[in-house]
Design a protein around this motif. Structure first.
Motif, PDB file in Angstrom:
ATOM      1  N   GLY A   1       0.785  -1.256   0.261  1.00  0.00           N
ATOM      2  CA  GLY A   1       0.208   0.082  -0.041  1.00  0.00           C
ATOM      3  C   GLY A   1       0.828   1.233   0.000  1.00  0.00           C
ATOM      4  N   LEU A   2       2.130   1.193   0.865  1.00  0.00           N
ATOM      5  CA  LEU A   2       2.638   2.608   0.899  1.00  0.00           C
ATOM      6  C   LEU A   2       3.431   2.615  -0.348  1.00  0.00           C
ATOM      7  CD1 LEU A   2       4.130   1.891   4.502  1.00  0.00           C
ATOM      8  CD2 LEU A   2       2.394   3.616   3.558  1.00  0.00           C
ATOM      9  N   GLN A   3       4.057   1.723  -0.998  1.00  0.00           N
ATOM     10  CA  GLN A   3       4.750   1.686  -2.289  1.00  0.00           C
ATOM     11  C   GLN A   3       3.594   2.247  -3.322  1.00  0.00           C
ATOM     12  OE1 GLN A   3       6.190  -2.126  -2.781  1.00  0.00           O
ATOM     13  NE2 GLN A   3       7.754  -1.852  -1.342  1.00  0.00           N
ATOM     14  N   GLU A   4       2.559   1.698  -3.471  1.00  0.00           N
ATOM     15  CA  GLU A   4       1.483   2.099  -4.335  1.00  0.00           C
ATOM     16  C   GLU A   4       1.203   3.735  -4.141  1.00  0.00           C
ATOM     17  OE1 GLU A   4       0.111   0.957  -6.946  1.00  0.00           O
ATOM     18  OE2 GLU A   4       0.801  -1.077  -6.941  1.00  0.00           O
ATOM     19  N   LEU A   5       1.266   4.058  -2.798  1.00  0.00           N
ATOM     20  CA  LEU A   5       0.783   5.412  -2.635  1.00  0.00           C
ATOM     21  C   LEU A   5       2.023   6.441  -3.005  1.00  0.00           C
ATOM     22  CD1 LEU A   5      -1.346   7.134  -1.382  1.00  0.00           C
ATOM     23  CD2 LEU A   5      -0.317   6.796   1.002  1.00  0.00           C
ATOM     24  N   GLN A   6       3.478   5.914  -2.731  1.00  0.00           N
ATOM     25  CA  GLN A   6       4.503   6.530  -3.154  1.00  0.00           C
ATOM     26  C   GLN A   6       4.514   6.634  -4.749  1.00  0.00           C
ATOM     27  OE1 GLN A   6       6.803   8.317  -1.561  1.00  0.00           O
ATOM     28  NE2 GLN A   6       7.747   8.644  -3.439  1.00  0.00           N
ATOM     29  N   ALA A   7       4.087   5.689  -5.550  1.00  0.00           N
ATOM     30  CA  ALA A   7       4.168   5.804  -6.881  1.00  0.00           C
ATOM     31  C   ALA A   7       2.836   6.696  -7.369  1.00  0.00           C
ATOM     32  CB  ALA A   7       3.588   4.429  -7.411  1.00  0.00           C
ATOM     33  N   CYS A   8       1.806   6.833  -6.678  1.00  0.00           N
ATOM     34  CA  CYS A   8       1.061   8.051  -6.869  1.00  0.00           C
ATOM     35  C   CYS A   8       1.744   9.588  -6.828  1.00  0.00           C
ATOM     36  CB  CYS A   8      -0.182   8.042  -5.987  1.00  0.00           C
ATOM     37  SG  CYS A   8      -1.277   6.557  -6.539  1.00  0.00           S
ATOM     38  N   THR A   9       2.642   9.458  -5.808  1.00  0.00           N
ATOM     39  CA  THR A   9       3.082  11.004  -5.708  1.00  0.00           C
ATOM     40  C   THR A   9       4.164  11.141  -6.584  1.00  0.00           C
ATOM     41  OG1 THR A   9       4.916  10.064  -4.365  1.00  0.00           O
ATOM     42  CG2 THR A   9       2.791  10.610  -3.233  1.00  0.00           C
ATOM     43  N   GLU A  10       4.450  10.391  -7.400  1.00  0.00           N
ATOM     44  CA  GLU A  10       5.769  10.341  -8.386  1.00  0.00           C
ATOM     45  C   GLU A  10       5.212  10.670  -9.667  1.00  0.00           C
ATOM     46  OE1 GLU A  10       7.841   6.711  -8.199  1.00  0.00           O
ATOM     47  OE2 GLU A  10       8.618   7.018  -6.275  1.00  0.00           O
ATOM     48  N   VAL A  11       3.641  10.659  -9.907  1.00  0.00           N
ATOM     49  CA  VAL A  11       3.216  10.995 -11.323  1.00  0.00           C
ATOM     50  C   VAL A  11       3.189  12.440 -11.433  1.00  0.00           C
ATOM     51  CG1 VAL A  11       0.836  10.753 -12.634  1.00  0.00           C
ATOM     52  CG2 VAL A  11       1.899   8.819 -11.103  1.00  0.00           C
ATOM     53  N   PRO A  12       3.760  12.791 -12.468  1.00  0.00           N
ATOM     54  CA  PRO A  12       3.562  14.423 -12.319  1.00  0.00           C
ATOM     55  C   PRO A  12       2.201  14.905 -12.702  1.00  0.00           C
ATOM     56  CG  PRO A  12       4.396  13.097 -14.573  1.00  0.00           C
ATOM     57  CD  PRO A  12       4.149  12.201 -13.530  1.00  0.00           C
TER      58      PRO A  12
END
Length: 460
Positions: free
Chosen positions: A449-460
């Motif tokens: 879950g945390l990694q998925e959330l981190q991936a969301c923050t990396e989206v421009p």
């Protein structure tokens, strides 16, 4: 007694192709095979041609059919996060145990995948290339010949950064030729994954096996044989990489699922040491159990086996119990159908259970898994959303909603759902973890879950 009607020539051809090459064709796909059969049988007749395919002398013809029927779409650095995990984490973990590292790329097609491993190993510097041995195998002789030539079109290099292309490839009139030091690091063999070949699959032959986007085309019983052979050929604790849409759920219990960033992969389970070899000492504090208190009517053991990913034993134990319409028994049966790849049976039970308030949330989640495995991510997302509407504390439902929303580019919805998942996972019902945790456990799911959330923050 009326004799059973003889199978049509195309049905016999389809059966021979599956038996020899492992390729499975549904009846709606037979049209493409009919054209191949007509072409190859021209001049000698279909009946004679089919008889010749069963003869020991048909090896050359089967090579031709392998070239015509196998799918060879590939390119350099395909699914790069898996390859980076292999060269950055997996292979370095063996360096203290051995002087050479052995990687098998099964279904390597024209060679881009094994060469990608060799290139990344040199680029990232975590593994001494002189200690790395890479073998690529494929049933298609034409693909193997092209892999040995190691000359590629710009389309095959479309994911290779310009600097890497300039360093490791030389422009020629035919295309981009791989530098000899990289080309010579990979050996290629023409080999059929369905063949026994005990010497090739000897125990401890490989530290890692890549079999990505290969078994998609095989029926489940063929996949089980291939994966069992690969499990045997790995060193203890060896690794298996499969394609993003491939899973060992219902296929093998020899592996545990791992995740590194966006890369999912499998590690061969280590045998449990015998109790006598354990030193006598004070036992450590007991870890919290994922499984809920044992249900009545013998279902507790089924749930325990399911939680341990021992699906075959769980199914056998469930079948030994008296048949019951108890919702929890039906839910367990549906989940085991899902793990075995029997999606129609799982979906039928899931629809039945979704009408009862007590099982509505897990049943909707189960139906989402069925749709996702069938490739319908939009439909699956709707079912996962229904599961959290039925039970607003269902953390796993939020996790899947968020993951699929991120894939679809709905970043705002993904962030909301994933934050809910992370906040609710510490209190997720043990029953839900046992049924749907997929071997991760509470802590592992929190990391996902945390990694998925981190991936969301990396989206421009």
């Amino acid at each position: 007694m009326i004799a059973a009607p003889a199978r049509t020539p195309i049905a016999r051809f389809v059966a021979l192709v599956e038996q020899r090459l492992g390729l499975h064709y549904e009846q709606g796909q037979w049209g493409e095979l009919e054209a191949v059969l007509a072409e190859r049988a021209a001049g000698r007749g279909v009946e004679l041609y089919l008889a010749q395919l069963t003869a020991p002398s048909a090896q050359a013809e089967w090579k031709v059919l392998a070239e015509r029927l196998t799918v060879g779409e590939t390119y350099f650095l395909r699914h790069p996060t898996q390859l980076e995990t292999l060269v950055d984490q997996v292979l370095p973990s063996f360096l203290r145990q051995t002087s050479s590292l052995r990687v098998l790329c099964a279904g390597c097609s024209t060679g881009e995948e094994p060469y990608s491993v060799a290139l990344l190993a040199r680029e990232r510097g975590r593994v001494d290339s002189s200690r790395l041995r890479i073998l690529g195998i494929d049933v298609n002789p034409r693909a193997i010949a092209q892999a040995r030539r190691a000359c590629y079109s710009p389309w095959s290099l479309r994911a290779v950064p310009a600097a890497m292309r300039a360093q490791w490839f030389q422009r020629t009139p035919e295309g981009f030729a791989l530098q000899p030091q990289v080309r010579d690091q990979v050996i290629f063999e023409e080999r059929n994954l369905l063949e026994e070949a005990p010497a090739f699959w000897a125990p401890g032959s490989f530290h890692a096996i890549l079999c990505r986007n290969v078994v998609l085309y095989f029926p489940p019983e063929v996949i089980r044989r291939i994966i069992a052979r690969m499990a045997q050929a790995l060193v203890p604790g060896g690794y298996l990489f499969m394609g993003p849409s491939e899973t060992l759920r219902g296929i093998s219990e020899d592996f545990e699922l791992l995740r590194g960033g966006d890369a999912f992969y499998y590690r061969l389970r280590q045998p449990t040491p015998p109790a006598a070899s354990v030193a006598l000492a004070a036992p450590p504090p007991a870890a919290p159990q994922k499984v809920a208190p044992p249900p009545a009517d013998g279902l507790g053991e089924v749930l325990h086996l399911l939680d341990a990913e021992r699906y075959t034993e769980a199914w056998a134990h469930l079948e030994s119990l008296p048949q019951t319409s108890q919702p929890q028994a039906l839910l367990l049966r549906a989940v085991l159908h899902l793990h075995a790849g029997r999606l129609a049976q799982a979906e039928q039970l899931g629809r039945q259970l979704a009408t009862a308030s007590a099982t509505e949330a897990p049943a909707c989640y189960l139906l989402g898994l069925c749709l996702e495995q069938a490739g319908d991510e939009a439909g699956a997302r709707g079912r996962y959303a229904a599961s959290v509407r039925a039970d607003p504390t269902f953390a796993l439902g939020y996790l899947r909603v968020g993951t699929l929303a991120r894939r679809a580019g709905d970043i705002v919805e993904a962030r909301v759902a994933l934050r809910m998942a992370v906040s609710l996972l510490p209190q997720e019902k043990p029953l839900h973890l046992a049924l749907f945790g997929g071997g991760f456990g509470r802590h592992g799911l929190m990391q996902v879950g945390l990694q998925e959330l981190q991936a969301c923050t990396e989206v421009p």
